[in-house]
Design an enzyme around this catalytic site. Structure first.
Site, PDB file in Angstrom:
ATOM      1  CB  SER A   1      -0.946   0.062   1.419  1.00 47.42           C
ATOM      2  OG  SER A   1      -0.299  -0.240   2.516  1.00 47.42           O
TER       3      SER A   1
ATOM      4  CD  GLU B   1      -2.548   9.633  16.338  1.00 49.37           C
ATOM      5  OE1 GLU B   1      -1.500   9.090  16.927  1.00 49.37           O
ATOM      6  OE2 GLU B   1      -3.192  10.315  16.754  1.00 49.37           O
TER       7      GLU B   1
ATOM      8  CG  HIS C   1      -1.147   3.555   4.767  1.00 53.26           C
ATOM      9  ND1 HIS C   1      -1.695   3.018   5.777  1.00 53.26           N
ATOM     10  CD2 HIS C   1      -0.583   2.673   3.985  1.00 53.26           C
ATOM     11  CE1 HIS C   1      -1.724   1.785   5.717  1.00 53.26           C
ATOM     12  NE2 HIS C   1      -0.969   1.394   4.698  1.00 53.26           N
TER      13      HIS C   1
END
Length: 258
Positions: A42, A224, A228
Site C-alpha cells: 500500500s 491517525e 501510509h
C-alpha cells in the site's frame, strides 16, 4: 609534420564516429519505449478517489517525473506481501507482459512481517528471501531489469523523539539479496528515515495521514496513520527514489524528465 596531420585527421574521424554512435543510441532509446512495472504494498499503490482521498502511494506520484518514453504500470496492492502477491497470481499477470528492456520495481516487507496473517507472513531468511529471488530471476528471464527497494519507514518516534525501526531484519534481507544477485538497490528505508528525522516529530505528521474529527470530509471520525502517505509524503518519497536512481542507475537518465 605529415604524421601530426594524419593523427589530427584520425582524431577528428574518431570524434565524429563517437558522436554518431551516441546519436544512434539516443534514437534507439526513443524508438524503444519501456515500461516500469511496480510491485509491492500500500505504500506504493494507487489510491481510489484522488479528488477526495488524501492518501497516495509513492509510485502513484512517480509518473510526474517520467518522460514520454516511459509507461508506469503500478501493480502494487494494499496489504500484499511477497507470498500473497504470488499466491494471488498478481506476479503472473506482470510476468506475462514483461519484455526486453522493461524494469520491475520491487518493494515488499510491511506485510511479510505480519505473523498473525498466515496468508501473508513470510520468514525473512527463507520464504521472503526466496520470493525476492523469484522476482529477480523471472524478470531477468525476460531480459528485463529488476530493481529492489527497501521498505519505507513508519513514523514511529518514541517519547525521547527517537525514530524507532519497525521492520526488523526484512530490509537487511533485501540488501543481502541485492548484493548476492547484483541487483540495483534503492535503500528507501534509510532515505525515508532521514526524511522523517528532517521533518521532525510534529512536522512529519504532514507526510502521513493525521486529521482531527471533521477536519476533512473523507475522514469524518478523524485519522491517525503513521504508515501510509499523504500527497506531500508520497511526493517526497518519489523524489527520493528518482534521485537515488539517477545517482546509481546511469540508464535511468533516459526515462526521467530533465
Amino acid at each position: 609534420m605529415k604524421h601530426y596531420k594524419f593523427a589530427l585527421i584520425l582524431l577528428i574521424v574518431l570524434f565524429q564516429s563517437c558522436n554518431e554512435q551516441v546519436k544512434k543510441e539516443k534514437v534507439e532509446v526513443a524508438q524503444n519505449p519501456i515500461t516500469i512495472y511496480s510491485i509491492g504494498d500500500s505504500t506504493m499503490s494507487n489510491k481510489p478517489n484522488p479528488e477526495d482521498n488524501p492518501e497516495r502511494g509513492w509510485c502513484q506520484m512517480l509518473t510526474q517525473f517520467l518522460n514520454d518514453n516511459v509507461t508506469l504500470e503500478n501493480h502494487a496492492v494494499n496489504g500484499r506481501s511477497t507470498r500473497s502477491f504470488i499466491d494471488e497470481k498478481r506476479w503472473d499477470s506482470v510476468y506475462v507482459k514483461l519484455k526486453k528492456g522493461d524494469y520491475v520495481f520491487i518493494q515488499f516487507g510491511h506485510n511479510d512481517q505480519k505473523k498473525n496473517a498466515p496468508k501473508r507472513f513470510t520468514n525473512p531468511f527463507t520464504a521472503y528471501r526466496n520470493n525476492l529471488i523469484k522476482f529477480i530471476e523471472d524478470t531477468r528471464a525476460k531480459d528485463a531489469n529488476p530493481i529492489l527497494f527497501t521498505s519505507i519507514v513508519r513514523r514511529n518516534f518514541n517519547e525521547d523523539s527517537t525514530l524507532v525501526d519497525t521492520h526488523g531484519v526484512y530490509p537487511l534481507v533485501v540488501r543481502m539479496v541485492a548484493q548476492e544477485y547484483n541487483v540495483p538497490l534503492v535503500d528507501l528505508q534509510y532515505l525515508t528515515e532521514q526524511l522523517e528525522e528532517l521533518y521532525g516529530v510534529e512536522a512529519s505528521k504532514k507526510l502521513h495521514l493525521h486529521y482531527a474529527p471533521n477536519e476533512i470530509p473523507y475522514y469524518p471520525e478523524g485519522k491517525e496513520d503513521n504508515t501510509h502517505l499523504s500527497v506531500l509524503g508520497a511526493t517526497e518519497v518519489a523524489k527520493l527514489a528518482v534521485k537515488a536512481l539517477q545517482e546509481n542507475l546511469p540508464e535511468s537518465t533516459t526515462f526521467f524528465k530533465q
